[in-house]
Write an enzyme that holds these catalytic residues in place. Structure first.
Site, short mmCIF file in Angstrom:
data_model
loop_
_atom_site.label_atom_id
_atom_site.label_comp_id
_atom_site.label_asym_id
_atom_site.label_seq_id
_atom_site.Cartn_x
_atom_site.Cartn_y
_atom_site.Cartn_z
N LYS A 1 -1.90 -2.29 -17.97
CA LYS A 1 -2.44 -3.64 -18.18
C LYS A 1 -3.21 -3.62 -19.49
CE LYS A 1 -3.00 -6.91 -15.75
NZ LYS A 1 -2.38 -8.27 -15.91
N ASP B 1 1.90 -6.04 -13.76
CA ASP B 1 2.18 -7.17 -12.85
C ASP B 1 3.59 -7.70 -13.09
OD1 ASP B 1 1.37 -8.05 -15.38
OD2 ASP B 1 0.30 -9.82 -14.63
N ASP C 1 1.03 3.98 -7.43
CA ASP C 1 0.93 3.93 -5.97
C ASP C 1 1.58 2.65 -5.46
OD1 ASP C 1 0.03 4.66 -3.37
OD2 ASP C 1 -1.63 3.25 -3.59
N TYR D 1 -8.52 6.72 -9.23
CA TYR D 1 -8.61 7.58 -8.05
C TYR D 1 -9.70 8.64 -8.18
CZ TYR D 1 -4.49 6.12 -5.36
OH TYR D 1 -3.59 5.43 -4.57
N ASP E 1 5.60 2.00 -3.73
CA ASP E 1 5.82 1.41 -2.40
C ASP E 1 6.78 0.23 -2.50
OD1 ASP E 1 4.09 3.12 -1.04
OD2 ASP E 1 3.15 1.48 0.09
C1 IPM Z 1 0.58 7.84 -1.62
C2 IPM Z 1 -0.47 7.45 -0.62
C3 IPM Z 1 -1.78 8.10 -1.02
C4 IPM Z 1 -2.21 7.51 -2.34
C5 IPM Z 1 -2.89 7.98 0.04
C6 IPM Z 1 -2.46 8.49 1.39
C7 IPM Z 1 -4.15 8.66 -0.40
O1 IPM Z 1 -0.55 6.08 -0.52
O2 IPM Z 1 0.82 9.04 -1.79
O3 IPM Z 1 1.18 6.95 -2.21
O4 IPM Z 1 -2.86 6.46 -2.39
O5 IPM Z 1 -1.90 8.12 -3.36
MG MG Z 2 0.92 5.02 -1.64
#
Ligand code: IPM
Ligand code: MG
Length: 368
Positions: free
Chosen positions: A196, A229, A253, A145, A257
Site C-alpha cells: 500500500k 486492495d 496472510d 506481526y 486465504d
Molecule cells: C497463517 C495463519 C497464521 C498467521 C496464524 C495462525 C498465526 O493465519 O499461517 O496464515 O496469521 O500467519
Molecule cells: Mg492466515
C-alpha cells in the site's frame, strides 16, 4: 551454532485436525523409508494448545531446540476456541510465530493451484479458475506481526491504546524479493509485488526496493506493482493474470486465504516457510497446510489430509532435493482425485466419500 541435520524430520501435529492429517504424512514418510530406503529420521512433539495444556507454554525450550536442529519441520495446525482466553503470550499461535521468527523462516511459499478434477468445488465460475496456478510469496518474519513497539497500554481518561508497528528494512525486502524472482524464472516469469505505497511509507520502501533489485539482477523477469486492495479484487475478477505474487506478512496472510478459496478448498493447499541457505547449502524449513485446526471437525476422521501430504511433497522438493519423489507424490494425489475419491470438504455428486485415513491409504497405494 547448532548443526542442522538434513534428514531429520520433526513432526509437530499440534491441535484440532493437525494430528489426524499429520498421521497420513507419517504413513507416507514410512513408505518412503521402507520402499525407497530414504533414511528419514522422525521425531514427534507437542506444540500449540496441547503443549500449553501439558506444560503451560505453547512450545517448550526442549521442543524449540529440536526444531533448531531438524532439517524439516512438518507442522499440523495450532489453536482453537479452547485456548481463546489464554493470556496473549501463551496463546497457541505464539509457538508458530516463535518458530517462524527465531528460525528466520522469512519466505513463505503458498501455491494456489486449481486441480482440474475440482473446478466445480470453487464458488467461482469454472472458466475463471480452471488452470489456475499462482505462487504467493509472503514475507514471514517482519512487518506488523513482529514490529516494535507493540502492546496495549492505558492512556488518559480511562482509555486504552492498542499499538502494533509495521516496519521493513531494505534487506528484509530484498531477500524475500529474490526468492520471488528466482521462482518466477522457473514458472511464467512474472512477479506482481503488492503493498500500500499510496498510504504507507513502508509500502513505498517495499516498492522501491523491489524495483531496484529487479533493475539490478532480474531485468529478464516481468515485474508489476499493484496496490494490495486492488490485488484482492483482481484475485476474484481475473486470477489467471497472476503468476508469482510477492507481498508482506499481513497482506500475504489475507491474500493467500483469498487465493486458496479460488481452488475450491482450504484442505488442498500446502505451504513452505524457508530460511536462508547456510554454507553447506542447507536451510531451515517448516512445512504446513494452509488450513487451520478446524476444531469443529476434529476427531471425526473427515479432515482432508491432502494439504499436509502436498506440504511433505514441498519438503521433498525444497529441503531434501528429492524432486522426483516430490513429483511421484503429487502425481499420486492427482491419481486418487482422478479415481473420484473425495473427503467431505470436496465431495461432489457422483464421487466417493472417503475418510482421512482412507485418503492417505489411497495415496500410498498410488505410490506403489
Ligand atoms: C497463517 C495463519 C497464521 C498467521 C496464524 C495462525 C498465526 O493465519 O499461517 O496464515 O496469521 O500467519
Ligand atoms: Mg492466515
Amino acid at each position: 551454532m547448532i548443526k542442522l541435520k538434513k534428514k531429520k524430520i520433526l513432526l509437530l501435529p499440534g491441535d484440532g485436525i493437525g494430528p489426524e492429517v499429520t498421521d497420513e504424512v507419517k504413513k507416507i514418510i514410512n513408505w518412503f523409508n521402507d520402499k525407497k530406503s530414504l533414511g528419514f529420521e522422525t521425531d514427534e512433539e507437542l506444540v500449540g494448545g496441547c503443549s500449553y495444556d501439558k506444560h503451560g507454554t505453547p512450545i517448550t525450550d526442549e521442543v524449540f531446540y529440536k526444531a533448531l536442529e531438524s532439517g524439516v519441520i512438518m507442522l499440523g495446525a495450532v489453536g482453537g476456541p479452547k485456548w481463546e482466553s489464554v493470556e496473549f503470550d501463551k496463546k497457541p499461535e505464539r509457538a508458530l510465530l516463535k518458530l517462524r521468527k527465531e528460525l528466520k523462516l522469512f519466505a513463505n511459499l503458498r501455491p494456489a493451484i486449481c486441480f482440474k478434477q475440482l473446478v466445480d468445488a470453487s464458488t467461482l465460475k469454472p472458466e475463471i479458475i480452471s488452470g489456475l496456478d499462482i505462487m504467493i510469496v509472503r514475507e514471514l518474519t517482519g512487518g506488523v506481526y513482529f514490529g516494535e513497539p507493540r502492546g496495549i497500554k492505558p492512556i488518559e481518561n480511562g482509555e486504552r491504546k492498542g499499538v502494533n508497528t509495521h516496519t521493513y528494512t531494505s534487506s528484509e525486502i530484498v531477500r524475500v524479493a529474490r526468492i520471488a524472482f528466482d521462482l518466477a524464472r522457473k514458472r511464467s516469469n512474472k512477479v506482481i509485488s503488492c503493498e500500500k505505497s499510496n498510504v504507507m511509507e513502508a509500502g513505498q520502501l517495499w516498492k522501491e526496493e523491489v524495483q531496484a533489485l529487479h533493475d539490478k539482477d532480474y531485468k529478464d523477469v516481468n515485474l508489476d506493482h499493484m496496490l494490495a486492495d486492488n490485488c484482492a479484487m483482481q484475485l476474484v475478477r481475473n486470477p489467471k493474470q497472476f503468476d508469482v505474487i510477492l507481498t508482506d506478512n499481513l497482506f500475504g496472510d489475507m491474500l493467500s486465504d483469498e487465493a486458496s478459496m479460488l481452488t475450491g478448498s482450504l484442505g488442498l493447499l500446502p505451504s513452505a516457510s524457508l530460511g536462508a541457505k547456510n554454507k553447506d547449502g542447507d536451510m531451515r524449513a517448516m512445512y504446513e497446510p494452509i488450513h487451520g485446526s478446524a476444531p469443529d471437525i476434529a476427531g471425526k476422521g473427515i479432515a482432508n489430509p491432502i494439504a499436509s501430504v502436498l506440504s511433505f511433497a514441498m519438503a521433498l522438493r525444497y529441503s531434501l532435493d528429492l524432486d522426483k519423489e516430490a513429483e511421484v507424490l503429487e502425481k499420486a494425489v492427482q491419481d486418487v482425485l482422478n479415481d473420484g475419491l473425495r473427503t467431505k470438504d470436496i465431495l461432489s455428486e457422483g464421487m466417493k466419500e472417503v475418510s482421512t485415513s482412507q485418503m492417505g491409504d489411497a495415496i500410498i497405494s498410488k505410490l506403489q
